[in-house]
Design an enzyme around this catalytic site. Structure first.
Site, PDB file in Angstrom:
ATOM      1  N   TYR A 154       0.835  -1.206   0.000  1.00 42.37           N
ATOM      2  CA  TYR A 154       0.000   0.000   0.000  1.00 42.37           C
ATOM      3  C   TYR A 154       0.873   1.261   0.000  1.00 42.37           C
ATOM      4  CZ  TYR A 154      -3.726   3.129   1.765  1.00 42.37           C
ATOM      5  OH  TYR A 154      -4.634   4.152   1.943  1.00 42.37           O
ATOM      6  N   LYS A 158       1.086   4.124  -2.864  1.00 42.07           N
ATOM      7  CA  LYS A 158       0.685   5.488  -2.525  1.00 42.07           C
ATOM      8  C   LYS A 158       1.811   6.496  -2.765  1.00 42.07           C
ATOM      9  CE  LYS A 158      -3.595   4.990  -1.300  1.00 42.07           C
ATOM     10  NZ  LYS A 158      -4.647   5.491  -2.229  1.00 42.07           N
TER      11      LYS A 158
END
Length: 294
Positions: A154, A158
């Site tokens: 993640y 990001k």
């Protein structure tokens, strides 16, 4: 004066619930026509958001499409008509420590967050260039900016979105396409059992959406990372310190000098925000040529 998005069409991905829903509701309240996107399996949730918007006199339509499906995204954009605003909000989580994470879960998270945003942005980019107007927001995260245990996939995705924003903001500038990032802090299904009720109340998704609104207006900034949550708004920046010069040093000595002078190299009092990667390179060349004092 209240922000008005009258006459603008916005796509919000992953808007069947959570942050996407509150983004869609606020954009509609500001006058935008909103395309409420979610995966086909969640189309009923997207349709419920559309009904919320229409019940207060707003304009909205639902669109069932996975952001990783290029053909479906292209069809969604074609049906939407000229798109002025794109909010890349869709995402998933597959949290595990890196040692225990399958590469399939790493790829899946990167595909949805990064490639999903790329696919949606690419689908609206040419139209925005032709009309000389566009507002695009990438949803980054503190997990990417600063790291979080168990979120290597993640966080990587990001932070990649920050890099995407940095370049697209430069390429789109002459066409009045402004590209920014939003790093939200809001309660999710994951935090329900971890935080006390008082903290959860402060982390309402609704407290994030005003920052999103600021990033999609006509007067929006460009190449900006806003962090928002609990009714607070901050700005994150990728900075560059003045550093040191290792000119004319032996490589082995230079390595030791870097270690010895890390406090000086990292001194944020000298930090700036380069306008581009080229500017960062020019600063280093300037130090080597003696034009910039280290």
């Amino acid at each position: 004066m209240a922000i008005s998005l009258e006459g603008r069409t916005a796509i919000v991905t992953g808007a069947g619930g959570g942050l996407g829903r509150t983004h869609a509701l606020l954009l509609a309240r500001a006058g935008a026509r909103v395309i409420v996107n979610d995966i086909p399996q969640n189309l009923s949730a997207a349709e419920a958001v559309v009904e919320e918007i229409r019940s207060t006199g707003g304009q909205a339509e639902a669109a069932g499409a996975s952001v990783t499906d290029e053909a479906a995204v292209a069809e969604m954009v074609a049906q939407a008509g000229p798109v002025d605003i794109l909010v890349n909000n869709a995402g998933i989580l597959r949290d595990k420590s890196f040692a225990k994470m399958d590469l399939a879960d790493f790829r899946l998270v990167v595909d949805v967050h990064l490639m999903g945003s790329v696919i949606c942005t690419k689908a609206v980019w040419d139209g925005m260039r032709e009309r000389n107007y566009g507002r695009i927001v990438m949803t980054t995260s503190s997990s990417g900016l600063y790291g979080n245990f168990g979120q290597s996939n993640y966080g990587a995705a990001k932070m990649a979105l920050v890099g995407l924003m940095q370049t697209l903001s430069l390429e789109g500038a002459k066409f009045d396409i402004k590209v920014n990032c939003l790093a939200p802090t809001a309660r999710t299904a994951m935090t329900e059992g971890l935080l006390p009720p008082q903290a959860l109340e402060l982390l309402k998704p609704e407290y994030v959406s005003p920052a999103l609104l600021a990033l999609v207006t006509e007067d929006a900034p460009n190449r900006t990372i806003l962090c928002a949550g609990a009714q607070g708004v901050e700005q994150a920046q990728v900075t560059l310190t003045r550093g040191i010069s290792i000119k004319d040093m032996d490589d082995l000595d230079a390595g030791q000098a870097i270690l010895d002078q890390l406090p000086k190299i990292g001194d944020i009092a000298t930090a700036t925000v380069p306008a581009s990667g080229l500017e960062q390179g020019q600063m280093e060349l300037g130090k080597a040529m003696g034009a910039i004092q280290a």
